[in-house]
Design a protein around this motif. Structure first.
Motif, PDB file in Angstrom:
ATOM      1  N   TYR B 300      27.377  27.893  40.603  1.00  0.00           N
ATOM      2  CA  TYR B 300      26.684  26.811  41.287  1.00  0.00           C
ATOM      3  C   TYR B 300      25.169  26.845  41.121  1.00  0.00           C
ATOM      4  CZ  TYR B 300      31.077  25.372  43.229  1.00  0.00           C
ATOM      5  OH  TYR B 300      32.360  24.917  43.360  1.00  0.00           O
ATOM      6  N   VAL B 301      24.630  28.018  40.901  1.00  0.00           N
ATOM      7  CA  VAL B 301      23.185  28.085  40.713  1.00  0.00           C
ATOM      8  C   VAL B 301      22.835  28.194  39.237  1.00  0.00           C
ATOM      9  CG1 VAL B 301      22.838  29.127  42.972  1.00  0.00           C
ATOM     10  CG2 VAL B 301      23.076  30.603  40.974  1.00  0.00           C
ATOM     11  N   GLY B 302      23.847  28.138  38.382  1.00  0.00           N
ATOM     12  CA  GLY B 302      23.591  28.150  36.948  1.00  0.00           C
ATOM     13  C   GLY B 302      23.110  29.488  36.424  1.00  0.00           C
ATOM     14  N   LEU B 303      23.619  30.548  37.000  1.00  0.00           N
ATOM     15  CA  LEU B 303      23.202  31.876  36.561  1.00  0.00           C
ATOM     16  C   LEU B 303      24.056  32.369  35.392  1.00  0.00           C
ATOM     17  CD1 LEU B 303      21.701  34.598  36.899  1.00  0.00           C
ATOM     18  CD2 LEU B 303      23.361  35.181  38.683  1.00  0.00           C
ATOM     19  N   SER B 304      23.425  32.670  34.284  1.00  0.00           N
ATOM     20  CA  SER B 304      24.127  33.279  33.155  1.00  0.00           C
ATOM     21  C   SER B 304      24.520  34.694  33.554  1.00  0.00           C
ATOM     22  CB  SER B 304      23.220  33.342  31.925  1.00  0.00           C
ATOM     23  OG  SER B 304      22.907  32.036  31.493  1.00  0.00           O
ATOM     24  N   THR B 335      42.031  52.252  30.202  1.00  0.00           N
ATOM     25  CA  THR B 335      41.929  50.900  29.658  1.00  0.00           C
ATOM     26  C   THR B 335      40.508  50.389  29.860  1.00  0.00           C
ATOM     27  OG1 THR B 335      44.236  50.460  30.212  1.00  0.00           O
ATOM     28  CG2 THR B 335      42.826  48.559  29.775  1.00  0.00           C
ATOM     29  N   VAL B 336      39.948  49.892  28.795  1.00  0.00           N
ATOM     30  CA  VAL B 336      38.592  49.353  28.881  1.00  0.00           C
ATOM     31  C   VAL B 336      38.626  47.870  28.555  1.00  0.00           C
ATOM     32  CG1 VAL B 336      36.244  49.499  27.997  1.00  0.00           C
ATOM     33  CG2 VAL B 336      37.631  51.568  28.161  1.00  0.00           C
ATOM     34  N   PHE B 337      38.209  47.068  29.497  1.00  0.00           N
ATOM     35  CA  PHE B 337      38.143  45.628  29.255  1.00  0.00           C
ATOM     36  C   PHE B 337      36.743  45.263  28.755  1.00  0.00           C
ATOM     37  CE2 PHE B 337      41.721  45.564  32.220  1.00  0.00           C
ATOM     38  CZ  PHE B 337      42.541  44.614  31.633  1.00  0.00           C
ATOM     39  N   SER B 338      36.702  44.212  27.988  1.00  0.00           N
ATOM     40  CA  SER B 338      35.395  43.713  27.568  1.00  0.00           C
ATOM     41  C   SER B 338      34.927  42.660  28.553  1.00  0.00           C
ATOM     42  CB  SER B 338      35.484  43.073  26.178  1.00  0.00           C
ATOM     43  OG  SER B 338      35.347  44.047  25.199  1.00  0.00           O
ATOM     44  N   PRO B 339      33.671  42.739  28.941  1.00  0.00           N
ATOM     45  CA  PRO B 339      33.153  41.662  29.779  1.00  0.00           C
ATOM     46  C   PRO B 339      32.918  40.437  28.897  1.00  0.00           C
ATOM     47  CG  PRO B 339      31.409  43.218  29.268  1.00  0.00           C
ATOM     48  CD  PRO B 339      32.663  43.758  28.635  1.00  0.00           C
ATOM     49  N   GLN B 340      32.819  39.282  29.549  1.00  0.00           N
ATOM     50  CA  GLN B 340      32.646  38.051  28.783  1.00  0.00           C
ATOM     51  C   GLN B 340      31.313  37.414  29.159  1.00  0.00           C
ATOM     52  OE1 GLN B 340      35.489  35.105  29.930  1.00  0.00           O
ATOM     53  NE2 GLN B 340      34.829  33.611  28.394  1.00  0.00           N
ATOM     54  N   LEU B 341      30.553  37.081  28.155  1.00  0.00           N
ATOM     55  CA  LEU B 341      29.241  36.467  28.416  1.00  0.00           C
ATOM     56  C   LEU B 341      29.427  35.010  28.805  1.00  0.00           C
ATOM     57  CD1 LEU B 341      26.103  36.704  28.306  1.00  0.00           C
ATOM     58  CD2 LEU B 341      26.268  35.861  25.950  1.00  0.00           C
ATOM     59  N   ILE B 342      28.912  34.661  29.966  1.00  0.00           N
ATOM     60  CA  ILE B 342      28.968  33.275  30.428  1.00  0.00           C
ATOM     61  C   ILE B 342      27.533  32.756  30.438  1.00  0.00           C
ATOM     62  CG2 ILE B 342      29.616  31.715  32.290  1.00  0.00           C
ATOM     63  CD1 ILE B 342      32.016  33.154  31.199  1.00  0.00           C
ATOM     64  N   VAL B 343      27.261  31.834  29.542  1.00  0.00           N
ATOM     65  CA  VAL B 343      25.894  31.320  29.452  1.00  0.00           C
ATOM     66  C   VAL B 343      25.753  30.069  30.300  1.00  0.00           C
ATOM     67  CG1 VAL B 343      24.113  30.441  27.921  1.00  0.00           C
ATOM     68  CG2 VAL B 343      25.644  32.252  27.137  1.00  0.00           C
ATOM     69  N   ARG B 344      24.764  30.103  31.167  1.00  0.00           N
ATOM     70  CA  ARG B 344      24.452  28.919  31.969  1.00  0.00           C
ATOM     71  C   ARG B 344      22.959  28.640  31.829  1.00  0.00           C
ATOM     72  NH1 ARG B 344      27.917  31.673  35.937  1.00  0.00           N
ATOM     73  NH2 ARG B 344      30.023  30.868  35.697  1.00  0.00           N
ATOM     74  N   VAL B 345      22.424  27.801  32.663  1.00  0.00           N
ATOM     75  CA  VAL B 345      21.036  27.385  32.439  1.00  0.00           C
ATOM     76  C   VAL B 345      20.006  28.494  32.648  1.00  0.00           C
ATOM     77  CG1 VAL B 345      21.469  24.960  32.931  1.00  0.00           C
ATOM     78  CG2 VAL B 345      20.821  26.509  34.787  1.00  0.00           C
ATOM     79  N   SER B 346      20.296  29.481  33.446  1.00  0.00           N
ATOM     80  CA  SER B 346      19.275  30.473  33.792  1.00  0.00           C
ATOM     81  C   SER B 346      18.768  31.271  32.598  1.00  0.00           C
ATOM     82  CB  SER B 346      19.805  31.438  34.854  1.00  0.00           C
ATOM     83  OG  SER B 346      20.690  32.374  34.273  1.00  0.00           O
ATOM     84  N   SER B 347      19.521  31.250  31.501  1.00  0.00           N
ATOM     85  CA  SER B 347      19.050  31.998  30.333  1.00  0.00           C
ATOM     86  C   SER B 347      18.627  31.062  29.210  1.00  0.00           C
ATOM     87  CB  SER B 347      20.147  32.940  29.834  1.00  0.00           C
ATOM     88  OG  SER B 347      21.264  32.196  29.392  1.00  0.00           O
ATOM     89  N   GLY B 348      18.738  29.773  29.456  1.00  0.00           N
ATOM     90  CA  GLY B 348      18.261  28.805  28.477  1.00  0.00           C
ATOM     91  C   GLY B 348      19.083  28.648  27.224  1.00  0.00           C
ATOM     92  N   GLU B 350      22.858  27.882  25.022  1.00  0.00           N
ATOM     93  CA  GLU B 350      23.862  26.823  24.986  1.00  0.00           C
ATOM     94  C   GLU B 350      24.959  27.197  25.986  1.00  0.00           C
ATOM     95  OE1 GLU B 350      25.646  23.338  23.803  1.00  0.00           O
ATOM     96  OE2 GLU B 350      23.680  24.103  23.179  1.00  0.00           O
ATOM     97  N   PRO B 351      25.153  26.399  27.032  1.00  0.00           N
ATOM     98  CA  PRO B 351      26.098  26.779  28.089  1.00  0.00           C
ATOM     99  C   PRO B 351      27.519  27.037  27.591  1.00  0.00           C
ATOM    100  CG  PRO B 351      24.746  24.971  28.816  1.00  0.00           C
ATOM    101  CD  PRO B 351      24.449  25.162  27.348  1.00  0.00           C
ATOM    102  N   THR B 352      28.120  28.060  28.099  1.00  0.00           N
ATOM    103  CA  THR B 352      29.514  28.338  27.819  1.00  0.00           C
ATOM    104  C   THR B 352      30.351  27.276  28.505  1.00  0.00           C
ATOM    105  OG1 THR B 352      28.972  30.679  27.958  1.00  0.00           O
ATOM    106  CG2 THR B 352      31.301  30.120  27.961  1.00  0.00           C
ATOM    107  N   ARG B 353      31.370  26.811  27.820  1.00  0.00           N
ATOM    108  CA  ARG B 353      32.187  25.725  28.349  1.00  0.00           C
ATOM    109  C   ARG B 353      32.836  26.084  29.694  1.00  0.00           C
ATOM    110  NH1 ARG B 353      35.340  21.461  25.829  1.00  0.00           N
ATOM    111  NH2 ARG B 353      35.933  20.199  27.634  1.00  0.00           N
ATOM    112  N   GLU B 354      33.572  27.141  29.682  1.00  0.00           N
ATOM    113  CA  GLU B 354      34.377  27.457  30.867  1.00  0.00           C
ATOM    114  C   GLU B 354      33.579  28.082  32.013  1.00  0.00           C
ATOM    115  OE1 GLU B 354      37.052  30.789  30.217  1.00  0.00           O
ATOM    116  OE2 GLU B 354      36.095  31.112  28.283  1.00  0.00           O
ATOM    117  N   GLY B 355      32.296  28.158  31.830  1.00  0.00           N
ATOM    118  CA  GLY B 355      31.502  28.770  32.890  1.00  0.00           C
ATOM    119  C   GLY B 355      31.127  27.788  33.973  1.00  0.00           C
ATOM    120  N   SER B 356      31.511  26.534  33.768  1.00  0.00           N
ATOM    121  CA  SER B 356      31.016  25.499  34.656  1.00  0.00           C
ATOM    122  C   SER B 356      31.487  25.616  36.100  1.00  0.00           C
ATOM    123  CB  SER B 356      31.411  24.132  34.109  1.00  0.00           C
ATOM    124  OG  SER B 356      32.820  24.074  33.963  1.00  0.00           O
ATOM    125  N   LEU B 357      32.723  26.045  36.276  1.00  0.00           N
ATOM    126  CA  LEU B 357      33.208  26.015  37.654  1.00  0.00           C
ATOM    127  C   LEU B 357      33.611  27.349  38.249  1.00  0.00           C
ATOM    128  CD1 LEU B 357      35.086  22.835  38.706  1.00  0.00           C
ATOM    129  CD2 LEU B 357      33.291  24.097  39.865  1.00  0.00           C
TER     130      LEU B 357
END
Lengths: 366, 366
Positions: B300-304, B335-348, B350-357
């Motif tokens: 909601y605050v657009g934090l990457s 077991t080691v999971f990989s984190p997933q980068l979610i790009v939103r406006v706070s990092s300027g 190109e926003p990740t699609r599924e990060g919107s909601l």
DNA sequence: ATACAGCTTGTAAGCGCTTACATCGTGAAA
DNA sequence: TTTCACGATGTAAGCGCTTACAAGCTGTAT
């Protein structure tokens, strides 16, 4: 006799199956009854014996077996919490309050998180298994007549949270008042067409909030348009973001358009706000919004809402439970908390001071 | 014999103390062993007898006493989860995963929510009481040598989540990689002065994220300024909003000012963003921000941010536990999971699609 | 010296269930 | 008809603890 006689009595014996009071009794030259008395702080044990038993127990690393204790004492010292969904701040707050209140009590908490309404029943069955726990904390779970009967028969200490039944202790928030406060606040801002977004099927809290809303409207002679009360078309969608979005889309087609909307939950309100934004309208300029719950997001998106004292509710739930366990015949008590109106920008009023940073300091340990 | 002989044998007897297998045995004209066999699906029971016993049990509303079963079977069918703080989405997701995986297992969940690090130890003690539970799920709880020893001695099935120890099953997220991805992403946006906000004392995950960050900077020849790694002055503040705020205030005084900051957790990142805004600077224009966790607010605050598969981690934790209970000697797995980068406006970027909601549809039932 | 109160400790019977072992039929094999 | 295997059931000994009751001991009042 028994196992202790079989075990090797070396200088440092090994107890692959765990140390029992028999082992201690043997080494401390007392009977198992005395050992048991020592651990139960029975007064009629001489200091001398007590010290000797404690010493031996320490040396052997004795730990009482809780299942055996439960069986002999007829008390599991466990309490079950049935908490639906577990997804949002409401239940988090509840859990925190419960855990804090539990800390010193000697009780441990079994958590049954029902993800969907149909899971409640089997979980209730598990939680009420004989000997499983001393009582139940039921959150947001309306009980059927059959369930009420069963709970009474099994003589469980039950505490209802965010739900009501005359025969059980309960802790609720005054939802009618909350709905009234929300609508009243919007009326005070000069709004005359105020909508209500609810869930379908409408859970008791949503219904009560609607009643308060209707009361406020009636008082101000603003009632009369039932088309302003809507829910998502999709049935059984509940308090979810998408449901709020859809309901708001429906509302935006009404003419004349409502200028304000009270939403049964913040989560839905977020969806509603999205719908407003996507329609190119301004909040609160074109549409003012008030939600319910004060979830963490609300502070960040400036959503006006009604805060519930969730932490206190959780804490009190445990306290009532402990009281009930002590005094099974004590009269049933119902506690009703007042929700608190938190005004932020979404309703266009004068912002509440303490609403700026959310109900509790955000925390994380990951 | 026993109690059943004492009880009145009316047409519809009442069992104030609960129905036991003795009552059933009496009415079905079999021995208690047979009754027990019926309920344990023992093959050597005739269909006839089985039916008769079940009938009587049904009529009397028999329920096995779980403590007695636990004692006789030497198995409590309980698992303890020690989960610190319980305040945020990380643990909510974990709990949801655990509960889902648990549903069909026959195990119930005891929750010990440590509010502060010093509470872990007593809760560990309670959770490992003999007979209390078959195993432990430890979330974000680094173990001391003494604790490790104790857990091994008691032969508990333990699964570590968001923590690591070579001798226990574990599930973690690749924090180093996450830190690397965060920094790399900022580098890709053209930033050259990239700061890191951590917690003090620095928990293992924060340390690992820093290592990844440092690696990315070194690769791009951007390292060399240790003053860009900061934490709140107040010790032991941890992953809280205020800590992020303070750390960012410190960073804003550095010259030249950093143009981007990677924060060890989203909660702190929210505080950091507040500090930036209060300083009259723009995000991401003046300062780009990337957090870690992907809490609900972030969308909601657009934090990457870097998203952790919390639900899957919780689910897998239960699965590993169940596996361990079945096969105590099975080799330990990590077991080691990989984190997933979610790009939103706070990092300027190109926003990740599924990060919107947000990671999961927001829900609420209050 | 005797009786008795009062403290300490032991004996044993549970709590409700599981399960190894023994027993009793029954039909098949001899 | 006898033998034996095997399926169905019962007997009883636990699981580790609590607790009512009994018993032994000490010291004091008589």
């Amino acid at each position: 006799m028994k196992e202790s006689a079989i075990r090797p009595s070396l200088a440092i014996p090994t107890y692959p199956l765990g140390v029992t009071i028999y082992d201690i009794a043997e080494q401390a030259h007392v009977s198992i009854a005395t050992v048991s008395r020592v651990f139960n702080d029975h007064p009629r044990v001489s200091d001398d014996t007590r010290a000797r038993v404690m010493d031996v127990a320490e040396q052997l690393g004795y730990q009482p077996h809780v299942s055996a204790q439960s069986l002999a004492r007829r008390n599991s010292h466990l309490v079950s919490a049935i908490i639906p969904v577990m997804t949002n701040d409401f239940y988090m707050g509840l859990m925190r309050g419960m855990q804090d209140a539990l800390a010193q009590s000697g009780y441990d908490l079994l958590v049954y998180a029902a993800r969907r309404p149909e899971e409640v029943s089997p979980q209730l069955a598990r939680a009420t298994q004989k000997g499983r726990s001393e009582g139940l904390l039921l959150a947001s779970t309306p009980l059927t007549k059959g369930q009420v009967k069963q709970l009474k028969r099994r003589k469980q200490s039950v505490v209802l949270v965010d739900a009501f039944h005359p025969d059980f202790d309960s802790i609720t928030v005054d939802n009618v008042k909350g709905g009234y406060m929300a609508a009243r606040h919007l009326i005070d801002q000069g709004h005359e067409r105020i909508a209500y977004i609810t869930a379908a099927p409408e859970p008791p809290p949503a219904k009560q909030r609607r009643e308060g809303y209707e009361k406020a409207l009636a008082e101000a002679n603003l009632d009369g348009d039932p088309t302003l009360v809507v829910s998502s078309d999709k049935r059984a969608l509940g308090f979810v973001e998408e449901a709020g979005y859809e309901a708001m889309c429906t509302l935006l087609k009404r003419t004349p358009r409502p200028t304000a909307v009270f939403v049964a939950s913040d989560v839905q309100a977020l969806g509603a706000m999205r719908a407003v934004r996507e329609a190119g309208l301004a909040i609160p300029g074109d549409i003012a919004v008030v939600g319910f719950d004060d979830i963490q997001v609300s502070a960040y998106v400036g959503l006006s809402t009604l805060r519930q004292p969730v932490y206190e509710m959780g804490k009190l739930a445990i306290e009532k439970f402990l009281m009930r366990v002590q005094h099974p015949e004590h009269p049933v008590s119902h506690t009703v908390f007042s929700p608190q109106l938190i005004v932020r920008v979404s309703s266009g009023g004068e912002p509440t001071r303490e609403g700026s940073l959310g109900p509790n300091a955000l925390q994380s340990d990951s």
